[in-house]
Design a protein around this motif. Structure first.
Motif: not given
Lengths: 717, 717
Positions: A337-342, B157-159, B161
């Motif tokens: 899982t990524l913290a964010t993909h943006a 990503g976590d963000w 979601r």
């Protein structure tokens, strides 16, 4: 009274029209939609808007242009050209007549040429070798403005009056200002006051994304630089770019100091998991390395760190997270899982990056848990989504990231090749460094090897052995070695050493055990190995060998890579690809022929297999220099159809099928056509090959127990 | 089949309607437009939504409500009330039946009371003494959300979601996230996973301005605090507020450590101008003081610094600039240019303020070069722009900032009172500290003084002289002293000591020089002075006196203040004001009667002259607790009609006219009505007064040379 108008033609665009007498050429260009650069807002200061006035008859445009159809040069303009004589010699002809388009006004019909350097959206060639252009349109713009002074009883602050100037002169509205720029503003206005008592203060402003003022300096300036950085797990490479011209002013690289916390990514993730301060440490050392690179780059280019206003960073997902100080633990295990993909924009000061304190640092988007911003960099650099031909883009590292597709859609996956291609898990493997064997040739008649080591221009058979000082085998060396062993028939298609060609331990390597015995191949108890460098050729006085295990590890790695490619092709529904692009430093060092013989990727016309070097870094540079492509990259990253190899059942199937060296010769028509495969590989009939092998085996008196054990050993793989 | 509906009435709003059977009371409230708070999003965790179910007949609403018309309490809800028994005792009646509105569902007609603490936009009383309410609706909101877990092959990503959860549960879109919050996100999701294997991670998010996530923590939390700080040039005062209840949990104050770099504002500006690192030093010490205040406040309140998510700062323009690290040099000279007049939001970490690192620090707007965010604080706290009555708001400091107007328009100016009101430029002047004379009374018959010092509850004539230990006179003391001297007839309307009442040097203070001689007044060569404290009453064994120069300095200060008020009244076109508000600590200490007798501000009904204390700090608290009023304040600051006294010709005229002690008695009908002015002041006939003065002068044998010189001296003022 109607106003006089004159005919005006701009080359090379060919745009034309009639404009009012007395209009400046710059205003006229804007009216006609011709794109001319300017920083100073028409104050005859920056010279960015200079154009060439053509003289003569131009029947194509039905225009008679004359230098007399333009107002004469005034003092300010003459002063500009006197101060910048070099600006007159950019063009080949010495007779061209340059003018500043913001100063020259129209008094008759004129043909004007806009030289490439004056176009606002100039283009630079991205690579000398290939015809790729980057349009220079960075997210930052530098603007020279004149700010109304405050009056007693006037209540507008400096920032509010600067906003008015930026709105009036540049059409910018709704700006915000970084606190550091706000701190610079008042002193800049004070220092930017011209000597004349009536003049208004003039300052140069740097605006990010037409949204935020990040710098204010007194007077006119046109220094604006950016850093494009590829943060690899092993190497960090930075380009310092001029954001006006797109030129790369300096390129610097450094080892990633995180290596002391773990060679590969997963060991670094483990370090973070096991140590409370682990993330902070890994973050600090990589930021330290970036600061070192930036310092070296600005020093080499002779520019100021304070003029570096933006950095674009790419890296794999783990590097990306650690750079931002994000916990990478979840990347170490499913579901990755990524913290964010943006894409992320963060202030340089919030990362501890010591470029301009108000600079933004941009990290490209991520595709998935294993496919990082570096691959998005590759995506925008190679742009398979903008091509008609079916393109396969492979970025080989510890994981291989693979892109397949064309403008109709892109598929991607990450394939767990492991570190064998980087020289790890190989008996004498090492990183690509001086002394490493990087090229290998094995004579198909004699089975004798020759090789080249990094830092030595001669082949091993062109110099006395003691001058060679080989230290190990790097990734490209092991690939060539395995491919050459296969082409020489010393390795069988299943990856085992051909026991009918080997000799037993203790026998001399030069003695022939059979008519076709390979000189370096020997079986030593359970171990089969091939001597690539003799003891006198190495730096440490012992042989460099390739073992059966080494071959197996390469097979595993190449099978993973091949299986990833095939998985994407299956999903995309294509049987073959039009072009294979090898990205990354590794791709530049391996020989496409050997890589294909090894079966690293599906068959393709070898002339259409290209190594593009650090495409991820190129992508960072594109994102630095062109804001539209930066924005597109985030969308493109989301549009990519990502396939998780770990849960795809057909990946395992493809992987098992890909273990053999070119596993089915009918799948490699191009290799077959150039005849590089060993004889038996050119026979598609498996039964015939098996029969011949049995015959050979009977002919040679290899110790049967050793053969059996060798088979038993390898069959467990 | 049509769904059953039931009748539902909410008190105290009286909102009513029919809702479907089975609806939760919280959902029903939302359908009917009733405002009930919730942090946990209906998970029976936060208890913010609790309501009271009423039982009985309610003819007014034609409803028969019963506890049986609500589904029984389940385990989770019972657990909440078991864990929070105190939540049941907030109301006076012990028979009220509390339920969580997110849990209780409707099965019949019900009357529900929403207790004040469950209203989303609760109100708090701002000051106990006055009926001012603040509606609690801060720019921050705390939200408890449940985040979908990632799945293998899922790429969000976590963000991303978390954004989905915030959109789904709270309707928030287009959020950004601070880098520090992003760093907390992944660990918070990991730690926020419930024990049950099927549960999704739950986190509490703090969102700023419905735009930016500034914090993510595991599980449910409802701690959210803010700081409202008034940064005065002398004193910095901070309130730590609970952003859910509006309660002030701690109030701390500290001397502004910048004092070591200069007592008054202009000397601090000079320090910045004269020292290269001056700005950095002044900035660092004030930030250090804010950190100390914050630390003391959270310790006293027993909360964590990491739960302090916002700070609102007010201060004059110089304090504002130095706080932000902005060059205040231009504020030191005409045209008094601000770096910005707009409100500023800046990250706490960018100022070095060690509250939550992603917290925003908000500085209210500025009005003009001399009228700062503190005055905007006063503006929103006193809100003259929302009143019908004509209000005069005076904030006295080194400069006095004055607001005049009502809802039809507000005028403002800054008046250069100088530091005399703060005890500076006064022979025995000192800051308000223990030992300072703060109250003065002079017997109108005997001319004898008595006084009170800070830290001593008795008047000087109620205790032995040696117990008094006076050290000097503070601002309120000098104002009362001058006013009392005037009321006792010892000072003449032009501010000169009445020479017919004084005694020569060397004569005993108790000897009477004339039938009406004032015991403490003496003329010593050129110097006229009044002995307020005798040597045995002071800490240093010498008299504390009020000199002619002291009186002149107070006259200058009060004339500036009065002139500012009159200037605004002239511009506004009013002859008198309905209410005078004295803001600031100084306003709380001075006696309105004495201030008006001195002529500090125009005549007003004394019952309508009020001291409101630190209105600037109140304004900061309002801006902290209510985002709408914060936003309005910036607009209000711009709408104020600012008058620059330095360039207004009528200011000089008003100033000269205001030098006399209540200069024209006809302008002070209220003072005249209560008979506090000396006899001669109650006679409007100037000629009669002049005649009487001449007669007295002839009667007394004051040394004529001294009188002449005294007149010559004062006439140069």
């Amino acid at each position: 009274m109607t106003q006089n108008t004159h005919r005006l033609v701009f080359q090379p665009s060919g745009r034309q029209g009639r404009v009012a007498e007395g209009t400046t050429l710059l205003d006229a260009a804007r009216q006609l939609g011709v794109d001319i650069d300017s920083i100073c807002g028409g104050r005859q200061t920056c010279g960015k808007c200079k154009v060439i006035i053509e003289s003569g008859q131009f029947p194509k445009y039905s225009i008679a242009s004359s230098l007399d159809h333009i107002t004469p040069m005034g003092e300010d303009e003459a002063r500009y050209f006197a101060k910048h004589p070099s600006s007159l010699t950019n063009h080949q002809s010495s007779f061209v007549h340059y003018r500043l388009s913001c100063a020259a006004c129209i008094t008759g019909d004129v043909l004007v040429t806009v030289p490439p350097e004056s176009a606002r959206h100039r283009q630079v060639v991205r690579k000398d070798a290939r015809d790729r252009l980057i349009t220079i349109d960075p997210i930052l713009r530098q603007m020279f403005v004149e700010v109304e002074p405050n009056t007693l009883g006037g209540r507008k602050g400096d920032w509010e009056r600067l906003q008015e100037a930026l709105s009036h002169e540049w059409g910018l509205e709704g700006l915000r200002i970084d606190i550091h720029a706000l701190r610079q503003l008042t002193p800049a206005l004070r220092a930017g006051k011209p000597a004349a008592p009536t003049g208004n203060p003039r300052v140069t402003v740097v605006v990010w994304d037409e949204r935020e003022v990040v710098d204010v300096r007194p007077g006119f300036r046109d220094a604006m630089y950016g850093l494009a950085v590829d943060v690899g797990s092993t190497t960090i490479a930075a380009h310092l770019c001029d954001l006006h011209t797109g030129a790369v002013l300096a390129t610097e690289s450094v080892m990633n100091p995180q290596i002391t916390f773990g060679e590969d990514l997963m060991s670094r993730v483990s370090y973070v998991m096991m140590h409370a301060e682990g993330l902070g440490k890994l973050h600090a050392v990589v930021i330290g390395a970036l600061n070192e690179l930036a310092t070296r780059a600005v020093r080499r280019a002779g520019v100021n760190m304070d003029d570096v206003y933006e950095a674009v960073l790419v890296g794999n997902t783990v590097m990306h997270h650690i750079l931002l100080g994000l916990d990478p633990t979840e990347l170490g295990a499913a579901p990755f899982t990524l913290a964010t993909h943006a894409p992320v924009d963060v202030k340089a000061r919030d990362l501890g990056l010591r470029i301009h304190p108000a600079a933004n640092v941009h990290l490209l988007a991520l595709q998935a848990g294993h496919v990082g911003a570096d691959n998005v960099g590759v995506l925008i650099a190679e742009a398979p989504d903008q091509q008609d031909e079916m393109m396969l883009v492979i970025d080989v590292g510890t994981n291989a990231e693979i892109l397949l597709g064309n403008r109709e859609g892109i598929w991607s996956c990450s394939s767990p090749t492991g570190p064998a291609f980087e020289g790890a898990q190989i008996t004498h493997g090492q990183r690509a460094a001086p002394g490493a064997i990087e090229r290998v040739r094995i004579d198909r008649a004699t089975g004798r090897p020759r090789f080249k080591v990094i830092g030595n221009d001669l082949w091993s058979d062109e110099q006395p052995p003691e001058r060679i000082k080989a230290t190990g085998i790097c990734g490209s060396g092991i690939i060539e070695a395995v491919a050459e062993l296969f082409m020489a028939g010393i390795l069988r298609p299943d990856g085992r050493f051909s026991e009918e060609l080997g000799i037993g331990s203790g026998e001399s390597a030069t003695s022939t055990h059979s008519p076709r015995a390979a000189p370096g191949l020997r079986f030593n108890g359970r171990k089969a190995e091939y001597v690539l460098a003799t003891a006198d050729q190495t730096a440490f006085g012992r042989e460099i060998v390739i073992t059966q295990d080494d071959v197996r590890n390469i097979q595993l790695a190449k099978a993973a890579l091949y299986a990833g490619c095939k998985l994407l092709m299956r999903r995309r529904g294509v049987e073959r690809v039009d072009r294979v692009v090898l990205a990354g430093a590794f791709g530049s060092y391996i020989d496409p022929l050997h890589a294909m013989v090894l079966g690293m990727f599906p068959d393709c016309d070898l002339g259409r297999v290209v190594a593009v070097g650090n495409a991820a870094g190129d992508g960072a540079r594109i994102a630095l220099l062109n804001k539209a492509r930066r924005a597109e990259s985030a969308q493109a990253a989301r549009r990519v159809n990502y396939i998780e190899t770990a849960i795809d059942p057909s990946f395992q199937e493809e992987f098992v099928n890909a273990m053999h060296l070119p596993n089915r010769v009918d799948l490699f028509p191009h290799l077959r056509a150039i005849g590089v495969l060993p004889d038996e590989q050119n026979e598609p009939n498996e039964d015939a090959r098996a029969r011949r092998r049995r015959e050979r085996r009977a002919r040679n008196a290899a110790p049967s127990s050793q053969v059996a054990s060798s088979e038993a050993q390898t069959s467990t793989l």
